[in-house]
Write a protein that holds these residues in place. Structure first.
Motif, PDB file in Angstrom:
ATOM      1  N   VAL A 131      -8.428  -6.135   8.461  1.00 28.80           N
ATOM      2  CA  VAL A 131      -7.293  -5.503   9.129  1.00 28.80           C
ATOM      3  C   VAL A 131      -7.642  -5.230  10.580  1.00 28.80           C
ATOM      4  CG1 VAL A 131      -8.018  -3.172   8.430  1.00 28.80           C
ATOM      5  CG2 VAL A 131      -5.622  -3.590   8.996  1.00 28.80           C
ATOM      6  N   PHE A 164       0.603 -11.507   9.190  1.00 29.87           N
ATOM      7  CA  PHE A 164      -0.421 -11.968   8.254  1.00 29.87           C
ATOM      8  C   PHE A 164      -0.847 -13.387   8.618  1.00 29.87           C
ATOM      9  CE2 PHE A 164      -2.877 -12.279   4.534  1.00 29.87           C
ATOM     10  CZ  PHE A 164      -2.639 -13.501   3.935  1.00 29.87           C
ATOM     11  N   TRP A 214      -4.668  -8.980   8.347  1.00 30.30           N
ATOM     12  CA  TRP A 214      -3.465  -8.185   8.602  1.00 30.30           C
ATOM     13  C   TRP A 214      -3.567  -7.611  10.009  1.00 30.30           C
ATOM     14  CZ3 TRP A 214       0.779  -8.225   5.739  1.00 30.30           C
ATOM     15  CH2 TRP A 214       0.681  -8.661   4.417  1.00 30.30           C
ATOM     16  N   THR A 231      -1.942  -5.292  12.502  1.00 29.84           N
ATOM     17  CA  THR A 231      -0.989  -4.181  12.459  1.00 29.84           C
ATOM     18  C   THR A 231      -0.416  -3.874  13.836  1.00 29.84           C
ATOM     19  OG1 THR A 231      -2.640  -2.445  12.832  1.00 29.84           O
ATOM     20  CG2 THR A 231      -2.305  -3.176  10.563  1.00 29.84           C
ATOM     21  N   TYR A 234      -2.426  -1.219   4.905  1.00 31.77           N
ATOM     22  CA  TYR A 234      -3.151  -2.428   5.277  1.00 31.77           C
ATOM     23  C   TYR A 234      -4.662  -2.254   5.208  1.00 31.77           C
ATOM     24  CZ  TYR A 234       1.502  -3.626   6.769  1.00 31.77           C
ATOM     25  OH  TYR A 234       2.863  -3.860   6.772  1.00 31.77           O
ATOM     26  N   ARG A 253      -3.366  -6.916  -1.632  1.00 34.76           N
ATOM     27  CA  ARG A 253      -2.739  -6.725  -0.331  1.00 34.76           C
ATOM     28  C   ARG A 253      -1.317  -6.205  -0.472  1.00 34.76           C
ATOM     29  NH1 ARG A 253      -3.026 -12.522  -0.511  1.00 34.76           N
ATOM     30  NH2 ARG A 253      -0.961 -13.483  -0.573  1.00 34.76           N
ATOM     31  N   ALA A 275       5.834  -9.169   7.036  1.00 30.77           N
ATOM     32  CA  ALA A 275       4.860  -9.714   7.979  1.00 30.77           C
ATOM     33  C   ALA A 275       5.578 -10.621   8.946  1.00 30.77           C
ATOM     34  CB  ALA A 275       3.762 -10.498   7.247  1.00 30.77           C
TER      35      ALA A 275
END
Length: 223
Positions: A15, A48, A67, A69, A82, A211, A216
């Motif tokens: 992440v 993603f 991921w 963010t 996440y 997940r 996404a």
């Protein structure tokens, strides 16, 4: 950047965390697609992506499920979705912005409290191509990590320090290679061994990612 065939395979969830506009998405797109977009729009929610690397000395292919963010404050409450069950976290700051470095430290504090024990953390300063405008010296980052380690108790997380430039690509691949070498590859491969045999030779991921089922979108924070 696809990895050649190897005899060993492991899969990990990673992440990215950090302020908006520090370049999280730009780093990921440089790593995954080897591209850079000066006018990249801010991520909405999370994006993603996946990419693999090879660790030659252990004959292992590592697949990252990434991921990316959003950095805006209004999305902060979504972050635990996440980094929960993540194997690695890339906390990004902009070397020309002390505020972003302070925010990266806040993310590390949050990971220490809520992320899985043993998560690999990379504290990465982006925009090394703008070193003439630097506000954050590497020496103070090293001092922060030394203090963090002295305060950690028990099985504390590993913290990797690095700088890179998503714009030029300098140092980006090295960041992910260092993360890959710090991950518990042997544990992941051992856990996946039975599943791989049952799959009739098909490769199975080394980690149960769990997940989140979240929206996404391809997007990102600017350079």
């Amino acid at each position: 950047m696809s990895a050649p065939a190897t005899s060993r395979f492991a899969q990990f969830k990673l992440v990215l965390l950090g302020e908006s506009a520090v370049g999280k998405s730009s780093i990921v797109h440089r790593f995954v697609k080897n591209t850079f977009d000066e006018l990249r729009e801010s991520t909405i929610g999370a994006a993603f992506l996946t990419q693999t690397i090879t660790i030659p000395e252990t004959d292992t292919t590592i697949k990252f499920e990434i991921w990316d963010t959003a950095g805006q404050e209004r999305y902060k409450s979504l972050a635990p979705m996440y980094y929960r069950n993540a194997n690695a976290a890339l906390c990004v700051y902009d070397i020309t912005s002390r505020v972003s470095f302070n925010r990266a430290q806040d993310w590390i504090k949050e990971l220490r409290k809520q992320a899985p024990e043993g998560i690999v953390i990379a504290l990465v300063g982006n925009k090394s191509d703008l070193s003439d405008n630097r506000e954050v010296e590497l020496s103070e980052v090293e001092e922060y990590v030394e203090q963090y380690n002295s305060e950690a108790t028990g099985g504390g997380s590993t913290i990797i320090i690095a700088e890179c430039s998503a714009k030029t690509g300098d140092g980006v691949l090295e960041v992910f290679n260092r993360i890959g070498r710090a991950l518990p590859v042997e544990e992941a491969i051992n856990a996946a061994g039975g599943r791989a045999r049952q799959a009739g030779g098909r490769r199975a991921g080394g980690v149960d990612l769990n997940r989140p089922r979240a929206q996404a979108q391809q997007g990102g924070s600017c350079c």
